[in-house]
Write an enzyme that holds these catalytic residues in place. Structure first.
Site, PDB file in Angstrom:
ATOM      1  N   ARG A 254      41.914  49.831  36.858  1.00 44.03           N
ATOM      2  CA  ARG A 254      40.649  50.271  37.439  1.00 44.03           C
ATOM      3  C   ARG A 254      40.970  51.311  38.507  1.00 44.03           C
ATOM      4  O   ARG A 254      41.438  50.973  39.582  1.00 44.03           O
ATOM      5  CB  ARG A 254      39.967  49.046  38.072  1.00 44.03           C
ATOM      6  N   HIS A 258      36.017  48.449  42.946  1.00 43.03           N
ATOM      7  CA  HIS A 258      35.426  47.460  42.040  1.00 43.03           C
ATOM      8  C   HIS A 258      33.978  47.847  41.715  1.00 43.03           C
ATOM      9  O   HIS A 258      33.583  47.904  40.557  1.00 43.03           O
ATOM     10  CB  HIS A 258      35.483  46.067  42.676  1.00 43.03           C
ATOM     11  N   TYR A 267      42.880  46.584  50.000  1.00 41.23           N
ATOM     12  CA  TYR A 267      43.724  45.531  49.425  1.00 41.23           C
ATOM     13  C   TYR A 267      44.744  46.032  48.377  1.00 41.23           C
ATOM     14  O   TYR A 267      45.474  45.244  47.810  1.00 41.23           O
ATOM     15  CB  TYR A 267      42.869  44.402  48.821  1.00 41.23           C
TER      16      TYR A 267
HETATM   17  C1  LIG Z   1      30.238  33.719  37.700  1.00 45.32           C
HETATM   18  C2  LIG Z   1      30.529  34.825  38.657  1.00 45.32           C
HETATM   19  N1  LIG Z   1      31.405  34.622  39.656  1.00 45.32           N
HETATM   20  C3  LIG Z   1      31.679  35.626  40.531  1.00 45.32           C
HETATM   21  C4  LIG Z   1      31.061  36.843  40.404  1.00 45.32           C
HETATM   22  C5  LIG Z   1      31.393  37.988  41.366  1.00 45.32           C
HETATM   23  N2  LIG Z   1      32.239  38.945  40.667  1.00 45.32           N
HETATM   24  C6  LIG Z   1      31.722  40.039  40.081  1.00 45.32           C
HETATM   25  S1  LIG Z   1      32.876  40.923  39.270  1.00 45.32           S
HETATM   26  C7  LIG Z   1      34.110  39.860  39.701  1.00 45.32           C
HETATM   27  C8  LIG Z   1      35.514  40.105  39.266  1.00 45.32           C
HETATM   28  C9  LIG Z   1      35.647  40.269  37.795  1.00 45.32           C
HETATM   29  O1  LIG Z   1      36.950  40.664  37.482  1.00 45.32           O
HETATM   30  P1  LIG Z   1      37.353  40.977  35.993  1.00 45.32           P
HETATM   31  O2  LIG Z   1      36.875  39.891  35.110  1.00 45.32           O
HETATM   32  O3  LIG Z   1      38.794  41.283  35.992  1.00 45.32           O
HETATM   33  O4  LIG Z   1      36.493  42.271  35.637  1.00 45.32           O
HETATM   34  P2  LIG Z   1      36.570  43.712  36.334  1.00 45.32           P
HETATM   35  O5  LIG Z   1      35.630  43.670  37.507  1.00 45.32           O
HETATM   36  O6  LIG Z   1      37.963  43.967  36.741  1.00 45.32           O
HETATM   37  O7  LIG Z   1      36.081  44.669  35.306  1.00 45.32           O
HETATM   38  C10 LIG Z   1      33.604  38.812  40.468  1.00 45.32           C
HETATM   39  C11 LIG Z   1      34.407  37.718  40.996  1.00 45.32           C
HETATM   40  C12 LIG Z   1      30.149  37.004  39.347  1.00 45.32           C
HETATM   41  N3  LIG Z   1      29.521  38.175  39.120  1.00 45.32           N
HETATM   42  N4  LIG Z   1      29.909  35.996  38.475  1.00 45.32           N
END
Ligand SMILES: Cc1ncc(C[n+]2csc(CCOP(=O)(O)OP(=O)(O)O)c2C)c(N)n1
Ligand SMILES: [Mg+2]
Length: 354
Positions: A254, A258, A267
């Site tokens: 990425r 985020h 971080y």
């Molecule tokens: C059930 C849930 N827990 C926490 C969140 C907050 N949150 C949004 S994106 C994210 C991280 C996701 O990481 P990843 O699966 O690696 O996807 P990326 O963002 O890297 O595309 C979190 C913890 C959420 N949206 N839904």
């Protein structure tokens, strides 16, 4: 006495290296390569515009796809029209490939749910904001298509962070048990907000998780459009032919924050980001095309102008949409609203009147 009863290996696929040199046949025609490249450029332009619109206060929180252009475009490009695509929240580029009008994508990130009301000819689910929920929906869709005898496959995207959610394991388990025509695409971009990949699993690869569920897993260079396309196409074909599910781990990065609500410099090291900038998926494909005389500066300028017009026109259309009536949002979850929702909707409408 202990004896070996099973042995595993996990393969890694790369076709186009970081210098744009190709080690195998690209399974795409010259015209298709150009089309994929243009969709990648368009996705990047869309993304840059979306981040800028958010900064201007014209869009809500937005998750950038920068660095995922090959992962999103080349995988979605491998889908047949009737296949189902089930995205996470970051697959803006995949949505563009599927033909969802860009003004609708802007509209959604602008806070208007109507931007995800899929045109009826689309076998595409809306973005899933809750992490890791959509693989179970994908299982339901794939199972239904199998029961109906439809010769279609489904593809579900999720992140490395999502693999820590029980739902994702449950989905893969069900898909294995019922031999479903479902391709799991884990976009391993090394980060889940500020949590590094190493904190999601002690396993060496995400691809190997498939083995425990009884099907194959492959790690793919996610910045290599040719490898992403070849791996996805092959997995989809096998799924359609009744060979069941597959897990594809797209190893990528990425490059942006985020979301627009995040500051990744807090971080992660700049040196790490710089290393991945060198592997830029758009630049890599461009280098290949240049070496094959499919790319010139003149072509780039004209093409970029065409793409810019598309994005600008989508922004203009998005800007001319009349905002949704307050309270309408409650009508989108169930075909008939629950009592609670009716009450909440009434509250909002009454507020609107005062
Ligand atoms: C059930 C849930 N827990 C926490 C969140 C907050 N949150 C949004 S994106 C994210 C991280 C996701 O990481 P990843 O699966 O690696 O996807 P990326 O963002 O890297 O595309 C979190 C913890 C959420 N949206 N839904
Ligand atoms: Mg991630």
């Amino acid at each position: 006495m202990e004896k070996k009863i099973a042995e595993f290996s996990v393969n890694y696929l790369q076709v186009l290296d970081e210098n744009g040199e190709c080690s195998g046949p690209a399974e795409l025609t010259k015209d298709q390569i150009k089309e994929v490249y243009e969709l990648m450029v368009l996705s990047r332009m869309f993304d840059e515009k979306a981040v800028n619109l958010q900064r201007e206060g014209r869009l809500g929180t937005y998750p950038s796809l920068r660095g995922h252009e090959a992962a999103q475009v080349a995988s979605a490009y491998a889908l047949a029209k009737k296949d189902w695509m089930i995205p996470s929240f970051r697959e803006n580029g995949s949505m563009i490939v599927r033909g969802l009008p860009m003004e609708m994508i802007f509209q959604y990130w602008g806070g208007d749910e109507r931007g995800q009301k899929m045109p009826l000819d689309q076998n595409t689910l809306p973005f899933a904001i809750p992490v890791g929920t959509q693989p179970l929906h994908a299982v339901g869709i794939a199972w239904a298509s199998k029961l109906a005898g439809d010769k279609i496959a489904s593809l579900v995207y999720f992140g490395d962070g999502a693999t820590s959610e029980g739902d994702v394991s449950e989905a893969m388990n069900l898909a294995g048990v019922f031999n479903l025509p479902l391709v799991f695409v884990c976009v391993n971009n090394q980060w889940a907000i500020s949590v590094p990949r190493g904190k999601q699993t002690a396993a060496k690869t995400i691809a190997q998780k498939a083995i425990a569920f009884g099907f194959g897993g492959l790690q793919v260079d996610g910045n290599d459009a040719f490898a992403v396309y070849a791996a996805t196409k092959s997995a989809l074909e096998k799924a359609r032919a009744g060979f069941g599910p597959a897990l594809i781990e797209l190893f990528t990065y990425r490059l942006g924050n985020h979301t627009t609500a995040d500051d990744a410099s807090k971080y992660r090291e700049k040196t790490e980001v710089d290393e991945w900038v060198k592997k830029d998926p758009v630049e890599r494909l461009r280098k290949y095309m240049e070496s094959k005389k499919l790319w010139t500066k003149g072509y780039e300028e004209k093409m970029a102008e065409r793409m810019k017009k598309k994005v600008d026109s989508a922004v203009a259309k998005y800007g001319s949409v009349t905002p949704e009536q307050a309270g309408k949002i409650f009508e989108y979850t169930y075909s008939e609203m629950t009592k609670n929702l009716v009450g909440q909707q009434k509250g909002v409408s009454d507020e609107g009147k005062s």
